[in-house]
Each structure stands twice: as C-alpha cells, then as structure tokens.
Design a protein around this motif. Structure first.
Motif, PDB file in Angstrom:
ATOM      1  N   THR A  24       0.830  -1.202   0.000  1.00  0.00           N
ATOM      2  CA  THR A  24       0.000   0.000   0.000  1.00  0.00           C
ATOM      3  C   THR A  24       0.868   1.256   0.000  1.00  0.00           C
ATOM      4  O   THR A  24       0.592   2.217  -0.727  1.00  0.00           O
ATOM      5  CB  THR A  24      -0.945   0.007   1.214  1.00  0.00           C
ATOM      6  N   VAL A  25       1.920   1.243   0.798  1.00  0.00           N
ATOM      7  CA  VAL A  25       2.842   2.390   0.836  1.00  0.00           C
ATOM      8  C   VAL A  25       3.511   2.564  -0.519  1.00  0.00           C
ATOM      9  O   VAL A  25       3.625   3.690  -1.038  1.00  0.00           O
ATOM     10  CB  VAL A  25       3.891   2.197   1.950  1.00  0.00           C
ATOM     11  N   ARG A  26       3.970   1.471  -1.116  1.00  0.00           N
ATOM     12  CA  ARG A  26       4.622   1.554  -2.418  1.00  0.00           C
ATOM     13  C   ARG A  26       3.663   2.105  -3.475  1.00  0.00           C
ATOM     14  O   ARG A  26       4.060   2.918  -4.324  1.00  0.00           O
ATOM     15  CB  ARG A  26       5.137   0.177  -2.840  1.00  0.00           C
ATOM     16  N   ALA A  27       2.415   1.671  -3.415  1.00  0.00           N
ATOM     17  CA  ALA A  27       1.428   2.166  -4.373  1.00  0.00           C
ATOM     18  C   ALA A  27       1.179   3.653  -4.185  1.00  0.00           C
ATOM     19  O   ALA A  27       1.137   4.425  -5.154  1.00  0.00           O
ATOM     20  CB  ALA A  27       0.128   1.384  -4.221  1.00  0.00           C
ATOM     21  N   LEU A  28       1.031   4.065  -2.944  1.00  0.00           N
ATOM     22  CA  LEU A  28       0.793   5.469  -2.633  1.00  0.00           C
ATOM     23  C   LEU A  28       1.968   6.332  -3.101  1.00  0.00           C
ATOM     24  O   LEU A  28       1.779   7.389  -3.737  1.00  0.00           O
ATOM     25  CB  LEU A  28       0.577   5.613  -1.126  1.00  0.00           C
ATOM     26  N   ASP A  29       3.166   5.873  -2.840  1.00  0.00           N
ATOM     27  CA  ASP A  29       4.353   6.630  -3.239  1.00  0.00           C
ATOM     28  C   ASP A  29       4.498   6.694  -4.756  1.00  0.00           C
ATOM     29  O   ASP A  29       4.873   7.733  -5.311  1.00  0.00           O
ATOM     30  CB  ASP A  29       5.605   6.004  -2.622  1.00  0.00           C
ATOM     31  N   ALA A  30       4.202   5.595  -5.445  1.00  0.00           N
ATOM     32  CA  ALA A  30       4.354   5.566  -6.902  1.00  0.00           C
ATOM     33  C   ALA A  30       3.401   6.536  -7.576  1.00  0.00           C
ATOM     34  O   ALA A  30       3.792   7.288  -8.487  1.00  0.00           O
ATOM     35  CB  ALA A  30       4.125   4.146  -7.421  1.00  0.00           C
ATOM     36  N   LEU A  31       2.141   6.550  -7.154  1.00  0.00           N
ATOM     37  CA  LEU A  31       1.164   7.456  -7.766  1.00  0.00           C
ATOM     38  C   LEU A  31       1.511   8.909  -7.457  1.00  0.00           C
ATOM     39  O   LEU A  31       1.343   9.795  -8.313  1.00  0.00           O
ATOM     40  CB  LEU A  31      -0.242   7.126  -7.279  1.00  0.00           C
ATOM     41  N   THR A  32       1.986   9.157  -6.243  1.00  0.00           N
ATOM     42  CA  THR A  32       2.376  10.515  -5.861  1.00  0.00           C
ATOM     43  C   THR A  32       3.546  10.995  -6.712  1.00  0.00           C
ATOM     44  O   THR A  32       3.556  12.138  -7.204  1.00  0.00           O
ATOM     45  CB  THR A  32       2.752  10.570  -4.378  1.00  0.00           C
ATOM     46  N   THR A  33       4.530  10.140  -6.907  1.00  0.00           N
ATOM     47  CA  THR A  33       5.705  10.508  -7.695  1.00  0.00           C
ATOM     48  C   THR A  33       5.335  10.762  -9.154  1.00  0.00           C
ATOM     49  O   THR A  33       5.827  11.713  -9.784  1.00  0.00           O
ATOM     50  CB  THR A  33       6.767   9.400  -7.612  1.00  0.00           C
ATOM     51  N   LEU A  34       4.467   9.933  -9.710  1.00  0.00           N
ATOM     52  CA  LEU A  34       4.104  10.059 -11.120  1.00  0.00           C
ATOM     53  C   LEU A  34       3.324  11.330 -11.413  1.00  0.00           C
ATOM     54  O   LEU A  34       3.518  11.954 -12.460  1.00  0.00           O
ATOM     55  CB  LEU A  34       3.268   8.845 -11.558  1.00  0.00           C
ATOM     56  N   THR A  35       2.440  11.730 -10.516  1.00  0.00           N
ATOM     57  CA  THR A  35       1.518  12.838 -10.808  1.00  0.00           C
ATOM     58  C   THR A  35       1.805  14.094 -10.002  1.00  0.00           C
ATOM     59  O   THR A  35       1.273  15.163 -10.333  1.00  0.00           O
ATOM     60  CB  THR A  35       0.068  12.412 -10.531  1.00  0.00           C
ATOM     61  N   GLY A  36       2.604  13.983  -8.952  1.00  0.00           N
ATOM     62  CA  GLY A  36       2.836  15.135  -8.093  1.00  0.00           C
ATOM     63  C   GLY A  36       1.684  15.413  -7.146  1.00  0.00           C
ATOM     64  O   GLY A  36       1.684  16.417  -6.430  1.00  0.00           O
ATOM     65  N   GLN A  37       0.691  14.521  -7.118  1.00  0.00           N
ATOM     66  CA  GLN A  37      -0.448  14.680  -6.230  1.00  0.00           C
ATOM     67  C   GLN A  37      -0.606  13.425  -5.377  1.00  0.00           C
ATOM     68  O   GLN A  37      -0.672  12.315  -5.915  1.00  0.00           O
ATOM     69  CB  GLN A  37      -1.740  14.916  -7.036  1.00  0.00           C
ATOM     70  N   ARG A  38      -0.674  13.607  -4.063  1.00  0.00           N
ATOM     71  CA  ARG A  38      -0.833  12.456  -3.169  1.00  0.00           C
ATOM     72  C   ARG A  38      -2.299  12.024  -3.147  1.00  0.00           C
ATOM     73  O   ARG A  38      -3.193  12.823  -2.808  1.00  0.00           O
ATOM     74  CB  ARG A  38      -0.373  12.813  -1.763  1.00  0.00           C
ATOM     75  N   PRO A  39      -2.603  10.787  -3.503  1.00  0.00           N
ATOM     76  CA  PRO A  39      -3.985  10.307  -3.454  1.00  0.00           C
ATOM     77  C   PRO A  39      -4.554  10.354  -2.048  1.00  0.00           C
ATOM     78  O   PRO A  39      -3.840  10.130  -1.069  1.00  0.00           O
ATOM     79  CB  PRO A  39      -3.881   8.866  -3.961  1.00  0.00           C
ATOM     80  N   VAL A  40      -5.848  10.633  -1.948  1.00  0.00           N
ATOM     81  CA  VAL A  40      -6.511  10.689  -0.644  1.00  0.00           C
ATOM     82  C   VAL A  40      -7.466   9.523  -0.439  1.00  0.00           C
ATOM     83  O   VAL A  40      -7.968   9.314   0.662  1.00  0.00           O
ATOM     84  CB  VAL A  40      -7.277  12.018  -0.465  1.00  0.00           C
ATOM     85  N   GLY A  41      -7.719   8.749  -1.518  1.00  0.00           N
ATOM     86  CA  GLY A  41      -8.673   7.655  -1.432  1.00  0.00           C
ATOM     87  C   GLY A  41      -8.064   6.331  -1.818  1.00  0.00           C
ATOM     88  O   GLY A  41      -7.007   6.259  -2.463  1.00  0.00           O
TER      89      GLY A  41
END
Length: 317
Positions: free
Chosen positions: A142-159
């Motif tokens: 879950t942490v890896r997924a959260l970090d990957a999406l944040t890095t790719l888009t510059g926006q941290r997912p909230v959901g």
C-alpha cells in the motif's frame, strides 16, 4: 446447508456468541452521511469511477501469456482514451483507481487523469489479493502504491479501493495509519457512511460499491472456465438507469464502478453514453469525484445538523 467455500472453518457453526459477534463488529457501517442537499442545491450525487487494472489482473496471478496481457493492454490502449474523451464531452469528473504497476506501465495515462481534472486514487500495487497477505506485506504494498502514484503525478492520493473489494484483519488499520480520507470497497449501504471498528467510530468515510453497479460481472469471461456471461450492453444500461432513477428519487448517491478494459469496447461504451444522456437530462445533478463526495460526507460527520434524517427524502418533481 453445505458450502463450497472450503476456506471456512469446519466448525464455524459451533462458535459461541462472543466469537461471531467479534467478527461482525470488526468493521461495521456507522452513521449515514447524507446532507439535506448536495452542493449547488443538487438533489442527487453521481460518482463515476474506473478501475484501471489493465495488465495487473493476469500479472497478479503469475499469468504472463501475451494473450492474457493483451486483454489488459486493451484497457490502456483503446479503453482509457475513449473514456477520457467521453467524460470531456459531457464535462464530467471521475475517479480512477489505478494499481501502481498499471500506472508505472502507462505513466502518461496516469498523468492524463489528473491533468484532465479527474481524481487518481490507490488500487493496490499489482491488484494483489490483500486477504492472502500478512500485515507487513499488505502495508508495504500500500505504501509503495501510494508513493508511486504521488511521484508520477505530483499529487498524493486521498482515497483507496482495495483490489479485491475486501478487508483483511489489517486493512482498516493500515488505511487509518496512512491517513486516507476515504475508502470505496465495502457494500453496507447505498449512501456514504462512517466506518466503525469494534464499535468505535473511525472518522474514515466509506463510499460504498456494489456488484450491481460494476461492469465486470456482466461482461467478463474466462476462456477456460464456466464464466461466460452474455449480457447485452443496453440491458445493463437499463439496470444502471433504474439505480440512478432510484437515487434521484431518494436524493442519494449513484455510484458506478467501471473498467477501461471492460466498458471501453465500442458497443459497451454506447451504453455508457446513453446512460450519461439520461443522467444529464435531469435537473439538479451533482457530478463529483469520490474525493469531493467524501469531503461533503465528512462535513455531515463534523456537523450533524447538516445530516438528513433517514426517512426524509426530497419531494418528487
């Protein structure tokens, strides 16, 4: 009666009351979070979501044949662009739940979601089956997924939406620890609600899903198995139309879960277009991302005076 689910304890029928109550009470639906009126004075909220699984379904199961991977690639190559074009045509926002491996395989697609004003949310690392994982592995993915999406888009997912729409014994605690604002994996209501754990409110908003409002049960098939549905897209559209109409009458939420590699085929996209034609023909419709819907629900949670009583539904017009 006998069960085919051999994963169940053979003696579960012998459980004393404290045992079965403890299982039921572990994760439960709390307060329904529906305001007197939706933002802008709307009488219904519409929350469209797309699970951009792509190649992760076969990869999760160790299936690496080009044929199976191509089915997933279709979602990225053909389905997602068509969906984005359709949403732009209607000016409708949506939420895309994307496994991190899908996003890493198709980074421009992930960026296109947020660039076009849509929400990108967590949907696991490789669409893993969280029920089969220990807590440390589930948290790490879950942490890896959260970090990957944040890095790719510059926006941290909230959901977050769990890949298999289920909770392990660790899932809720991981969500709370990582600071997610909402989950969209459970099915205890038609409307948003607060998740309760062991009888205590958690503050985590649930935006419930259901297989009725998911394209996969109607359209997916297994070449070598017995899963071979023959649903006509317009028949499925009729089910979803009835779901929306009921939500409109109730002043509630119409939430829909779709997959680019499933709904993205030409004939099925016609059904989605006709559904959007029907929805947009109504007055007072609020199209929201899941994050926007969760924010409104949280407002009800923080200020109970905004909450609509369960029996109080808008008058029919």
């Amino acid at each position: 009666m006998p069960t085919d689910d051999f994963s169940l304890p053979a003696d579960s029928w012998r459980w004393p009351e404290p045992t079965w109550r403890s299982h039921v009470d572990a994760v439960r639906a709390g307060r329904r979070l529906v305001p007197h009126r939706w933002p802008g004075g709307a009488r219904v909220a519409v929350a469209l979501s797309f699970d951009s699984d792509h190649e992760t379904i076969p990869l999760r199961d160790g299936e690496t044949s080009p044929g199976r991977l191509a089915q997933g690639e279709y979602g990225a190559r053909a389905g997602a662009p068509r969906i984005l074009a359709l949403l732009a045509r209607y000016g409708v926002p949506a939420t895309f739940f994307m496994p991190a491996v899908s996003a890493l395989l198709h980074p421009e697609e992930a960026r296109a979601y947020t660039r076009d004003g849509h929400e990108l949310a967590v949907h696991g690392w490789i669409h893993e089956r969280n029920m089969l994982l220990g807590r440390d592995d589930e948290r790490e993915l879950t942490v890896r997924a959260l970090d990957a999406l944040t890095t790719l888009t510059g926006q941290r997912p909230v959901g977050i939406r769990t890949p298999s729409w289920d909770f392990s014994a660790s899932t809720l605690g991981i969500m709370l620890e990582l600071g997610f604002a909402y989950d969209s994996s459970l099915m205890a209501d038609d409307e948003p609600y607060e998740i309760v754990a062991e009888g205590l409110p958690t503050g985590l908003v649930e935006i419930p899903v259901d297989w009725i409002r998911d394209d996969a049960p109607y359209f997916t098939m297994d070449r070598y198995g017995s899963v071979r549905p023959h649903s006509r897209p317009r028949d499925v559209r009729e089910i979803w139309t009835d779901e929306f109409d009921a939500a409109y009458r109730d002043g509630g939420v119409f939430q829909l879960t779709l997959h680019p590699h499933v709904i993205g085929h030409r004939s099925r996209l016609v059904a989605l277009r006709e559904l959007l034609d029907h929805i947009t023909s109504h007055r007072d419709v609020w199209f929201a991302t899941h994050a926007e819907l969760a924010d409104t629900a949280r407002g009800v949670l923080l200020d109970p005076s905004l909450s609509r009583p369960a029996a109080d539904t808008p008058e029919r017009t």
